[in-house]
Scaffold this motif. Structure first.
Motif, PDB file in Angstrom:
ATOM      1  N   GLU A 127       2.403   1.813  -3.408  1.00  9.97           N
ATOM      2  CA  GLU A 127       1.546   2.382  -4.373  1.00  9.97           C
ATOM      3  C   GLU A 127       1.428   3.731  -4.242  1.00  9.97           C
ATOM      4  O   GLU A 127       1.409   4.463  -5.079  1.00  9.97           O
ATOM      5  N   ALA A 128       1.270   4.279  -2.907  1.00 11.91           N
ATOM      6  CA  ALA A 128       1.135   5.491  -2.715  1.00 11.91           C
ATOM      7  C   ALA A 128       2.489   6.311  -3.051  1.00 11.91           C
ATOM      8  O   ALA A 128       2.110   7.436  -3.636  1.00 11.91           O
ATOM      9  N   TYR A 182       6.135  -1.314  -8.868  1.00  9.84           N
ATOM     10  CA  TYR A 182       6.193  -0.039  -8.289  1.00  9.84           C
ATOM     11  C   TYR A 182       6.956   1.022  -8.827  1.00  9.84           C
ATOM     12  O   TYR A 182       7.164   2.269  -8.106  1.00  9.84           O
ATOM     13  N   GLU A 183       7.232   0.722  -9.912  1.00 12.32           N
ATOM     14  CA  GLU A 183       8.230   1.735 -10.787  1.00 12.32           C
ATOM     15  C   GLU A 183       9.401   2.216  -9.936  1.00 12.32           C
ATOM     16  O   GLU A 183       9.764   3.381  -9.933  1.00 12.32           O
ATOM     17  N   LYS A 198       0.714  -1.131   0.018  1.00 11.59           N
ATOM     18  CA  LYS A 198       0.006  -0.020   0.149  1.00 11.59           C
ATOM     19  C   LYS A 198       0.911   1.053  -0.009  1.00 11.59           C
ATOM     20  O   LYS A 198       0.612   2.294  -0.730  1.00 11.59           O
ATOM     21  N   LYS A 228       4.397   5.358  -5.428  1.00  9.12           N
ATOM     22  CA  LYS A 228       4.469   5.430  -6.907  1.00  9.12           C
ATOM     23  C   LYS A 228       3.478   6.613  -7.407  1.00  9.12           C
ATOM     24  O   LYS A 228       3.675   7.440  -8.412  1.00  9.12           O
ATOM     25  N   GLU A 229       2.091   6.679  -6.976  1.00  7.64           N
ATOM     26  CA  GLU A 229       1.385   7.695  -7.361  1.00  7.64           C
ATOM     27  C   GLU A 229       1.794   9.285  -7.226  1.00  7.64           C
ATOM     28  O   GLU A 229       1.489   9.926  -7.829  1.00  7.64           O
ATOM     29  N   ALA A 230       2.260   9.216  -6.020  1.00  4.97           N
ATOM     30  CA  ALA A 230       2.922  10.873  -5.548  1.00  4.97           C
ATOM     31  C   ALA A 230       3.962  10.954  -6.655  1.00  4.97           C
ATOM     32  O   ALA A 230       3.988  12.324  -7.119  1.00  4.97           O
ATOM     33  N   ARG A 231       4.769  10.071  -6.869  1.00  6.80           N
ATOM     34  CA  ARG A 231       5.909  10.533  -7.781  1.00  6.80           C
ATOM     35  C   ARG A 231       5.309  10.780  -9.116  1.00  6.80           C
ATOM     36  O   ARG A 231       5.908  11.612  -9.863  1.00  6.80           O
ATOM     37  N   ARG A 232       4.341  10.030  -9.888  1.00  4.04           N
ATOM     38  CA  ARG A 232       3.593  10.169 -10.933  1.00  4.04           C
ATOM     39  C   ARG A 232       3.168  11.583 -10.947  1.00  4.04           C
ATOM     40  O   ARG A 232       3.036  12.412 -11.847  1.00  4.04           O
ATOM     41  N   LYS A 233       2.356  12.070 -10.065  1.00  3.90           N
ATOM     42  CA  LYS A 233       1.506  13.097  -9.922  1.00  3.90           C
ATOM     43  C   LYS A 233       2.106  14.558  -9.832  1.00  3.90           C
ATOM     44  O   LYS A 233       2.109  15.412 -10.451  1.00  3.90           O
ATOM     45  N   TYR A 234       3.434  14.449  -8.839  1.00  2.00           N
ATOM     46  CA  TYR A 234       4.076  15.351  -8.634  1.00  2.00           C
ATOM     47  C   TYR A 234       5.404  15.482  -9.628  1.00  2.00           C
ATOM     48  O   TYR A 234       6.252  16.657  -9.862  1.00  2.00           O
TER      49      TYR A 234
END
Length: 181
Positions: free
Chosen positions: A9-10, A47-48, A6, A12-18
């Motif tokens: 995933e958070a 998870y990139e 979890k 990974k998403e934060a890196r993508r978003k920002y």
């Protein structure tokens, strides 16, 4: 493990978003988890995470449990991790020759490369120094800081932040407990 997934995933998403942030895995390998090296590389890819470092805890005062392990099995698992890294685009780095004995050196060179953040200004250098004229010197300096056994001091407490699977924050994974100096 579900908490770790979890959190990954958070991140990974934060890196993508920002469009910021840098993450890599360090995995200490022992005889009880050596068979999971390929799976760790696959997890990194999921998870990139661009880089996985496999370590054997080393020191002059003890023999690691891995040294007593079957060398051909060590090389088999290391080769599986390297091949997965090549196929998935994940850098795989080892800190001990036991991992890479009798493995094609060209494959090791191809897959075992340090990955640098897209935004190189991550606390080590001021942005004005990051240019093509002194790139090789900076590369050597950054790589040299990772040579803890050579310098007998660790760079991590002054350069990184460590967040464990329970979201506890510290200077590094070795300094997360009050009884450690």
């Amino acid at each position: 493990f579900s908490i770790i997934q979890k959190n990954l995933e958070a991140i990974k998403e934060a890196r993508r978003k920002y469009g910021k942030g840098f993450i890599y895995f360090i995995s200490t390998i022992q005889k009880d988890n050596i068979h999971e090296m390929k799976a760790i590389v696959e997890l990194a890819h999921r998870y990139e995470v661009p880089e996985v470092q496999f370590k054997i805890v080393q020191g002059w005062h003890f023999q690691t449990d891995i040294e007593a392990y079957n060398k051909s099995a060590i090389q088999k698992f290391s080769l599986e991790a390297l091949e997965a890294g090549k196929a998935l685009g994940v850098s795989v780095i080892f800190n001990n020759h036991l991992f890479t004995e009798k493995i094609n050196p060209e494959l090791i060179r191809e897959v075992s490369r340090y990955v640098y953040p897209q935004n190189p200004n991550f606390g080590v250098l001021d942005e004005k120094y990051w240019n093509e004229n002194n790139m090789q010197e900076i590369d050597r300096a950054i790589i040299d800081t990772r040579r803890v056994s050579v310098h007998q001091k660790c760079f991590k407490p002054m350069s990184f932040i460590y967040v464990d699977y329970e979201a506890k924050v510290g200077t590094c994974n070795h300094m997360m407990y009050p009884d450690m100096l």
